[in-house]
Scaffold this active site. Structure first.
Site, PDB file in Angstrom:
ATOM      1  N   SER A 189      38.481  52.041  54.384  1.00 40.25           N
ATOM      2  CA  SER A 189      37.645  51.918  53.189  1.00 40.25           C
ATOM      3  C   SER A 189      37.947  53.077  52.262  1.00 40.25           C
ATOM      4  O   SER A 189      38.404  54.133  52.705  1.00 40.25           O
ATOM      5  CB  SER A 189      36.159  51.974  53.565  1.00 40.25           C
ATOM      6  OG  SER A 189      35.868  51.092  54.613  1.00 40.25           O
ATOM      7  N   GLY A 191      38.527  52.289  48.420  1.00 45.69           N
ATOM      8  CA  GLY A 191      39.274  51.761  47.281  1.00 45.69           C
ATOM      9  C   GLY A 191      38.873  52.323  45.933  1.00 45.69           C
ATOM     10  O   GLY A 191      39.591  52.174  44.949  1.00 45.69           O
ATOM     11  N   ASP A 320      37.511  44.693  39.385  1.00 45.67           N
ATOM     12  CA  ASP A 320      37.099  45.064  40.755  1.00 45.67           C
ATOM     13  C   ASP A 320      36.845  43.841  41.625  1.00 45.67           C
ATOM     14  O   ASP A 320      35.933  43.831  42.441  1.00 45.67           O
ATOM     15  CB  ASP A 320      35.867  45.993  40.755  1.00 45.67           C
ATOM     16  CG  ASP A 320      35.609  46.583  42.144  1.00 45.67           C
ATOM     17  OD1 ASP A 320      36.590  46.847  42.861  1.00 45.67           O
ATOM     18  OD2 ASP A 320      34.438  46.750  42.509  1.00 45.67           O
ATOM     19  N   ARG A 344      35.540  37.360  45.748  1.00 49.20           N
ATOM     20  CA  ARG A 344      34.732  38.098  44.774  1.00 49.20           C
ATOM     21  C   ARG A 344      34.865  37.495  43.377  1.00 49.20           C
ATOM     22  O   ARG A 344      33.927  37.515  42.582  1.00 49.20           O
ATOM     23  CB  ARG A 344      35.206  39.568  44.721  1.00 49.20           C
ATOM     24  CG  ARG A 344      34.718  40.446  45.837  1.00 49.20           C
ATOM     25  CD  ARG A 344      33.489  41.238  45.445  1.00 49.20           C
ATOM     26  NE  ARG A 344      33.772  42.442  44.705  1.00 49.20           N
ATOM     27  CZ  ARG A 344      33.940  43.651  45.219  1.00 49.20           C
ATOM     28  NH1 ARG A 344      33.894  43.817  46.527  1.00 49.20           N
ATOM     29  NH2 ARG A 344      34.140  44.701  44.454  1.00 49.20           N
TER      30      ARG A 344
HETATM   31 CA    CA Z   1      36.436  47.695  44.981  1.00 55.84          CA
END
Ligand code: CA
Length: 588
Positions: A189, A191, A320, A344
């Site tokens: 993790s 980013g 994002d 997403r």
């Molecule tokens: Ca992100």
């Protein structure tokens, strides 16, 4: 129980060998074995579907609490874990990198492990953890200082503790580790800090690295301590040196498709968010600015970490739209082996399980603004005017043109896992209807500092709801029903052969819906918001259901107009375990 089994059981107890270890077979067969849950996703397929039908649409109203367990301590925040159940013990992880072993019959704690976290950890989006992994005599989980820890599952003693990456550079770890044929496989993790996404495989017994696979083009993988192959082709889709801090965090971990012997990992946003710095705004000199393999799903060979295939959900990413969401293996109504994933970016994709090739995509949220659809190759049809502007073109060079984009950066769906029902053939997708004002700013990389080059304000798209649980047909993309919720949904979904869809809300309600109509059949107030993942299993002829309650996660960290929907919610930290008592199982 016959006499032979009684005799063997007595003999095992007498010699102190009462507990069986978790084998690869246990993991492989987890979906069909209703007595235990030893994998994240309730089976390697990640369907979160239980074949149990003791609990059904008629009797779910009789589901009652069996016990509750407090995670305790002064520290609460988001509880996103999925419980594991093995040999009468429930294992859960908690916020701040804690792990608990609980007696399933009584709710009593057996042991607790608190990772000692250093000052200066850099979790971007709350201090959560999404679960552990069981294998052999050990239990594994990742910590916020980017480490992977193996504990003795019986005692909680540390067996080994290894560094995944340097937390001071922005790395952390929150996903459930994945066990495949004696390997512990993890992502990373971070980013939002210009880290480089990677997948690592370790020997489960010793913790020694077997291979590593960075997911951004130009970086070298390793195999047994030596350089193996380069990921992609240097500078094919990244300009200059930006690939060196290119993001693509593999922060939601991965899954394993046994039928094709493939690891599947998703990759997060390319870094920084400001896409104009990555050539993604205006492709130049033959460089597409796709920024491989960020915002993608990757098929990886578990033996050596080589990439077998990739499918990039959002090339030229600029909002994002991390490509990390879980990839669920299923067999469709015509017997074809497929993957499904709800990204997403707002589109629900169906891929060929053999090679990861694109088959179909449909919107699973309303009002998608950044693309008008997905073409026959799986590539977005961009609305170019909906890309946040280039600050270099602004009069003052400080802030690019502001656009309103939907879905918001938190996604049509974020990490919270969907479920697939083998009974209905439908996916049950926890989604959110929201957008954002987003703009770009200049940014340069600084180790351990946020690396966005963007600003944003998140906004609901509708007054009466953000959360939306949808039943989606993976053959047509059709929504069979929609269940609206005021606050954004942030917890997992589970389906059962009894025709039930379980999920929780930030408002604290743990609910069971009818899988065919979406009608609410049962609800229980857990006392804090639910962002955890439900499970169900059977013990001594009774069906149990558990959920961890404890409000937090990424949503309450961001302001904007969404804050109004969640700023009154209380934190917490309780495991709730329910059961259908035998005498009520027959009742209607
Ligand atoms: Ca992100």
């Amino acid at each position: 129980m016959n006499r032979f089994i009684l005799a063997v059981t007595a003999a095992l107890c007498a010699t102190g060998v009462a507990r069986a270890e978790v084998t690869q077979d246990d993991i492989t067969n987890d979906q069909t074995n209703t007595a235990q849950i030893v994998t994240n996703g309730m089976g390697q397929q990640l369907q979160r579907f239980s074949p149990l039908d003791t609990l059904n649409k008629d009797n779910v109203k009789n589901l009652v609490p069996a016990w509750a367990f407090s995670l305790g301590g002064e520290k609460q925040r988001g509880q996103e874990t999925q419980p594991l159940i093995h040999e009468g013990i429930m294992y859960i992880t908690g916020s701040y990198s804690r792990l608990y072993a609980i007696d399933v019959n009584t709710g009593n704690e057996l042991w607790q492990f608190d990772a000692r976290l250093p000052e200066g950890i850099l979790p971007c989006c709350d201090v959560i953890n999404r679960g552990a992994a069981l294998y052999g005599d050990k239990i594994y989980f990742g910590t916020l200082d980017a480490r992977i820890v193996a504990l003795n599952a019986k005692t909680g003693d540390v067996v080994w503790n290894k560094k995944i990456a340097e937390y001071k550079e922005g790395y952390s770890y929150t996903a459930a580790p994945l066990i495949v044929n004696g390997l512990v496989v993890t992502g990373n993790s971070g980013g939002e800090f210009g880290i480089v996404g990677e997948v690592q495989a370790r020997d489960a017994e010793t913790g020694d690295l077997v291979w590593t696979r960075p997911v951004i083009e130009g970086h070298m993988g390793t195999y047994k301590g030596e350089e193996s192959t380069m990921t992609g082709t240097l500078n094919a889709t990244w300009p200059g040196d930006l690939w060196k801090t290119g993001g693509g965090a593999t922060w939601l971990g991965g899954s394993y498709d046994a039928e094709t012997d493939t690891l599947v990992f998703g990759t997060g946003n390319p870094a920084p968010w400001n896409s104009h710095l990555r050539n993604a705004g205006t492709p130049v000199d033959g460089n597409t600015g796709d920024n491989l393999y960020a915002a993608s799903r990757l098929g990886i060979n578990p033996e050596n970490g080589e990439i077998k295939w990739h499918f990039q959900t959002t090339p030229r990413e600029g909002w994002d739209y991390d490509g990390v969401n879980e990839v669920v293996a299923f067999t469709d109504a015509e017997g074809k082996k497929k993957f499904a994933t709800a990204d997403r970016n707002g589109f629900f994709y169906v891929l060929n399980r053999e090679d990861g090739k694109f088959l179909n995509a449909w919107p699973f949220v309303k009002d998608i603004s950044w693309a008008s659809g997905i073409d026959e190759n799986g590539r977005p049809i961009y609305n170019e005017e909906n890309r946040p502007g280039d600050p270099a073109k602004a009069a003052d060079g400080a802030k690019g043109e502001v656009v309103f984009s939907s879905p918001s950066f938190l996604g049509g769906k974020n990490w919270m896992p969907m479920a697939y029902s083998q009974k209905t053939g439908l996916f049950y997708v926890p989604s959110n209807e929201w957008g954002m004002d987003i703009w770009n700013e200049p940014i340069s990389y600084k180790k351990g500092a946020a690396y966005l080059g963007s600003g944003f304000t998140i906004k609901p798209n509708y007054e009466d709801h953000i959360g939306s649980l949808k039943a989606i047909d993976p053959m047509t993309g059709e929504w069979k029903w929609e269940y609206k919720n005021d606050a954004p949904l942030w917890g997992g979904v589970m389906t059962t052969a009894g025709g039930l869809v379980f999920f929780g809300t930030p408002e604290g309600e743990f609910k069971a819906l009818d899988d065919e109509t979406g009608e609410e059949l049962w609800s229980f107030q857990t006392g804090s918001g639910i962002v955890g993942q439900p499970v169900t299993w059977e013990q001594d002829g009774e069906q149990y259901v558990s959920i961890v309650s404890g409000w937090g996660g990424a949503v309450p960290l961001w302001g904007g107009e969404v804050a109004k929907k969640v700023n009154y919610l209380n934190q917490g930290g309780l495991v709730w375990t329910f059961k259908l008592p035998k005498q009520l199982a027959m009742a209607n």
